[in-house]
Design an enzyme around this catalytic site. Structure first.
Site, PDB file in Angstrom:
ATOM      1  N   ASP B  48     -11.458  -1.084   5.295  1.00 16.41           N
ATOM      2  CA  ASP B  48     -12.419  -0.496   4.355  1.00 16.41           C
ATOM      3  C   ASP B  48     -13.782  -1.163   4.523  1.00 16.41           C
ATOM      4  O   ASP B  48     -13.904  -2.379   4.435  1.00 16.41           O
ATOM      5  CB  ASP B  48     -11.921  -0.663   2.919  1.00 16.41           C
ATOM      6  CG  ASP B  48     -12.573   0.306   1.970  1.00 16.41           C
ATOM      7  OD1 ASP B  48     -13.809   0.406   1.978  1.00 16.41           O
ATOM      8  OD2 ASP B  48     -11.842   0.985   1.226  1.00 16.41           O
ATOM      9  N   SER B  98     -15.369   5.552  -0.475  1.00 21.95           N
ATOM     10  CA  SER B  98     -14.008   5.456   0.048  1.00 21.95           C
ATOM     11  C   SER B  98     -13.161   6.662  -0.336  1.00 21.95           C
ATOM     12  O   SER B  98     -12.273   7.061   0.414  1.00 21.95           O
ATOM     13  CB  SER B  98     -13.338   4.174  -0.466  1.00 21.95           C
ATOM     14  OG  SER B  98     -14.015   3.035   0.005  1.00 21.95           O
ATOM     15  N   THR B 151      -8.728   4.379  -1.296  1.00 21.93           N
ATOM     16  CA  THR B 151      -8.144   4.591   0.025  1.00 21.93           C
ATOM     17  C   THR B 151      -6.636   4.841  -0.038  1.00 21.93           C
ATOM     18  O   THR B 151      -6.150   5.821   0.524  1.00 21.93           O
ATOM     19  CB  THR B 151      -8.483   3.405   0.946  1.00 21.93           C
ATOM     20  OG1 THR B 151      -9.908   3.315   1.043  1.00 21.93           O
ATOM     21  CG2 THR B 151      -7.889   3.584   2.324  1.00 21.93           C
ATOM     22  N   HIS B 351     -15.922   3.814   6.172  1.00 29.17           N
ATOM     23  CA  HIS B 351     -17.384   3.798   6.237  1.00 29.17           C
ATOM     24  C   HIS B 351     -17.802   2.381   6.549  1.00 29.17           C
ATOM     25  O   HIS B 351     -17.003   1.450   6.446  1.00 29.17           O
ATOM     26  CB  HIS B 351     -18.007   4.238   4.897  1.00 29.17           C
ATOM     27  CG  HIS B 351     -17.438   3.481   3.736  1.00 29.17           C
ATOM     28  ND1 HIS B 351     -17.746   2.165   3.479  1.00 29.17           N
ATOM     29  CD2 HIS B 351     -16.531   3.845   2.796  1.00 29.17           C
ATOM     30  CE1 HIS B 351     -17.069   1.751   2.435  1.00 29.17           C
ATOM     31  NE2 HIS B 351     -16.306   2.749   1.991  1.00 29.17           N
TER      32      HIS B 351
END
Lengths: 179, 485
Positions: B48, B98, B151, B351
């Site tokens: 993440d 996310s 996530t 990202h």
């Protein structure tokens, strides 16, 4: 990143949402040149949708009465799922029944996403006078970030109706979400 | 062919994405693996917030400039674009969160920031993990975040707003789906049986009622949901079980970053938390040995969540520590895949976070200058002075590294310096002599593409540039149980 304001508005639902969602999934798979999942797959996805759309339990309401009357002017933080993540310093009742504090969110706090406080006022006999759900705007937390987390976020919650001068109060933290 | 990115306007957006890819970069490999080359098992790693610089910095610290992290030894390389869309539209939102990113690879559809498993219009989407479960695969979801965080959540729940994590529904934090309240994420997870193995944080998102429901559905619950966090010892004790469903939540919130675990919080409770690599090992053991996995394979998602969370905090030491531990977890999966020979391992990110970057040793950023030079926007030329005011280092704000020798001055702005594996003995983190100088652009996500590494059966189709929505269709295509014969 903050949620766009428009994302908070209710989103439109088609007249046959489950069918549309299933069709969308099938369309995605078909157009991607990939396989169509078997029937069991659709069933599990449907089950997940069914669970997701179940009605949530109502948010816990403030107790109608305290177990024992509290001294006038006291404010107590009720134990809850997030009380290990937040400290309400200098918590007090001020004139007009305002519940005032400086909130420190010191755990898991790269960004504060959601914070809600359930504040309830009780009379001298311990009976509920009124309560309110106070929703903190996460934007207000931005200037209070520090190496230790969000420190000193001002809290000032007014009772929705007048409360007696000898009232006490409780604060619960039903919602706290950090990035 | 790109996976369509939206139910409404899908063709238009999909065409746009294809055109961008074909002009800006080599087209991604998209053909499905040949018959017999599909994977039985899939392990999807999400770092993440992990941009390329996060990988670079971790490499320099762990193994040096000529070395490779375990993720970098995977043979297939790619890059992934991550943009989201605005609510109820196909309009690009160039910096994703996310939730939107995880929904993109779990469902193949672009959506708005904060959306979990729903499209830009709030329609619930079937996810990879749900489909894997439906196809008879064993399923697992592992994270160092609360398992209700974006996530992991986007594989096994659906929410209009990512803040609806439970245990309480509120209109402000949840919004509605189709105008109706819906079950908070934790309570969905407890009731939908999508994941067989759930390991991570977020114990206080769940309740005793959730525990009763899960136990009724055959889960072994480590600790007590909503009351007592699980421990690493409890996890070890169930590792040999082959058919079990297990949920273990080892912190009331997110798991403790490894650097903090070692230094700042050496309490017994923190030391009882398993690392990401330990959870990955346990999850693979629980999933792979089951009857369902032997027949149909397993799908496991593993998230290194604190890479992002510590990047938001601009804490380079913890960011690097979490990236290295994420790589340790990948090493566990690689060892399993090498032995199994039937497993696809994919490593990517949702990202980039915070514009993490490496600057030259002894140099400084614009933000440390006396008068930060403004960006030009089409007004400069080769004859125009680039800087009209002093760009010298401001001694009031940058007297040394923010860590180590400079840490005593709280006004120091940047950089954080770290010794690398190539530095001579005696060079310490936080010293001017350390080779790795790191800075952050912001405290938020950026719109940069993220790296992808893959190996094992079916991994070739992940080569090259691709959109995050493409990952969904590619994983379906590369997975034996999820693809058409």
């Amino acid at each position: 990143m903050r949620t766009p304001a428009t994302a908070r508005t209710p989103v439109r639902r088609t007249s046959a949402p489950l069918a549309v969602a299933g069709l969308a999934g099938a369309l995605v798979v078909a157009l991607a040149g990939c396989s169509t999942p078997d029937a069991a797959t659709v069933d599990v996805a449907g089950q997940a949708r069914e669970v997701a759309l179940s009605s949530p339990a109502p948010a816990p309401a403030a107790a109608e009465a305290l177990d024992a009357p509290a001294p006038a002017g006291t404010v107590v933080v009720l134990d809850g799922p997030f009380t290990d993540r937040i400290e309400l310093r200098e918590l007090r009742l001020e004139e007009g029944g305002h519940v005032v504090a400086a909130a420190d969110v010191t755990k898991d706090v790269s960004e504060l996403l959601e914070l809600e406080l359930e504040v309830a006022w009780y009379d001298a006999a311990g009976a509920l006078v009124t309560s309110v759900r106070h929703v903190v705007d996460p934007e207000d937390a931005e200037e209070h970030h520090s190496a230790a987390g969000v420190i000193g976020l001002p809290v000032d919650v007014a009772p929705p109706v007048p409360v007696p001068a000898d009232a006490s109060a409780t604060v619960a933290v039903p919602v706290l979400v950090n990035e | 062919m790109h996976t369509p990115v939206g139910f409404r306007g899908a063709l238009a957006l999909g065409l746009g994405a294809t055109l961008v890819a074909s002009v800006a970069a080599p087209a991604a490999a998209t053909a499905a693996p040949a018959p017999g080359e599909q994977a039985r098992n899939v392990i999807l790693f999400i770092g993440d917030g992990m941009g390329q610089t996060h990988v670079d910095a971790a490499r320099q610290v762990a193994v040096g400039a000529a070395g490779q992290l375990d993720m970098e030894t995977l043979p297939v390389r790619g890059a992934v674009s991550t943009w989201a869309v605005l609510p109820e539209s196909d309009t690009p939102e160039l910096v994703t969160d996310s939730a939107s990113a995880a929904t993109a690879w779990s469902s193949g559809r672009k959506t708005y920031n904060a959306a979990i498993g729903v499209d830009a219009y709030g329609e619930i989407l079937p996810t990879l993990m749900e489909q894997a479960k439906g196809a008879g695969m064993r399923t697992g979801n592992v994270s160092t975040a609360e398992v209700t965080d974006a996530t992991p959540a986007a594989q096994f729940s659906h929410a209009a707003l990512r803040g609806c994590q439970g245990p309480t529904y509120s209109l402000e934090s949840c919004g509605t789906l189709g105008g109706q309240p819906y079950l908070p994420i934790a309570q969905q997870i407890a009731r939908n049986d999508v994941a067989d193995v759930i390991l991570g944080g977020g114990n206080n998102r769940f309740t005793a009622e959730d525990q009763a429901v899960m136990e009724g559905n055959g889960y072994t619950v480590l600790g007590e949901l909503g009351a007592q966090v699980a421990t690493g010892d409890e996890l070890q004790a169930v590792r040999d079980g082959s058919e079990q469903r297990v949920i273990g939540l080892f912190n009331t919130g997110n798991l403790t970053p490894e650097v903090n675990k070692a230094k700042a919080f050496p309490t017994p409770a923190v030391q009882e938390e398993p690392s990401l690599s330990q959870m990955t090992q346990a999850a693979i053991g629980l999933l792979a040995k089951s009857r369902d996995a032997r027949q149909n394979g397993f799908f496991l998602q593993v998230e290194g969540a604190n890479i992002d969370k510590r990047s938001h905090a601009n804490d380079a030491a913890q960011t690097i520590g979490e990236t290295i531990e994420f790589d340790n977890a990948i090493a566990v999966a690689k060892r399993f895949a090498a032995k199994d020979k039937n497993t696809l391992v994919i490593v990517t990110a949702d990202h980039e976070c915070a514009g993490f970057n490496i600057i030259g040793k002894g140099s400084y950023t614009n933000a440390e200058a006396v008068t930060p030079p403004g960006n030009q926007s089409g007004t400069s030329s080769t004859e125009t002075p680039v800087r009209t005011e002093s760009g010298a280092l401001d001694p009031e704000r940058s007297t040394g590294p923010v860590n180590g020798s400079g840490s005593a001055d709280p006004t120091n702005f940047a950089p954080a310096t770290f010794r690398t594996a190539d530095d001579p003995a005696g060079v310490e983190d936080g010293s001017p002599e350390a080779s790795l100088w790191l800075t952050y652009l912001s405290g938020n996500h950026t719109g940069a593409d993220v790296p992808l590494f893959a190996g094992g059966k079916g991994s070739e189709i992940f080569s090259g540039n691709q959109d995050n929505t493409d990952l969904y269709g590619k994983i379906l295509a590369a997975t034996k149980a999820l693809s058409t014969p």
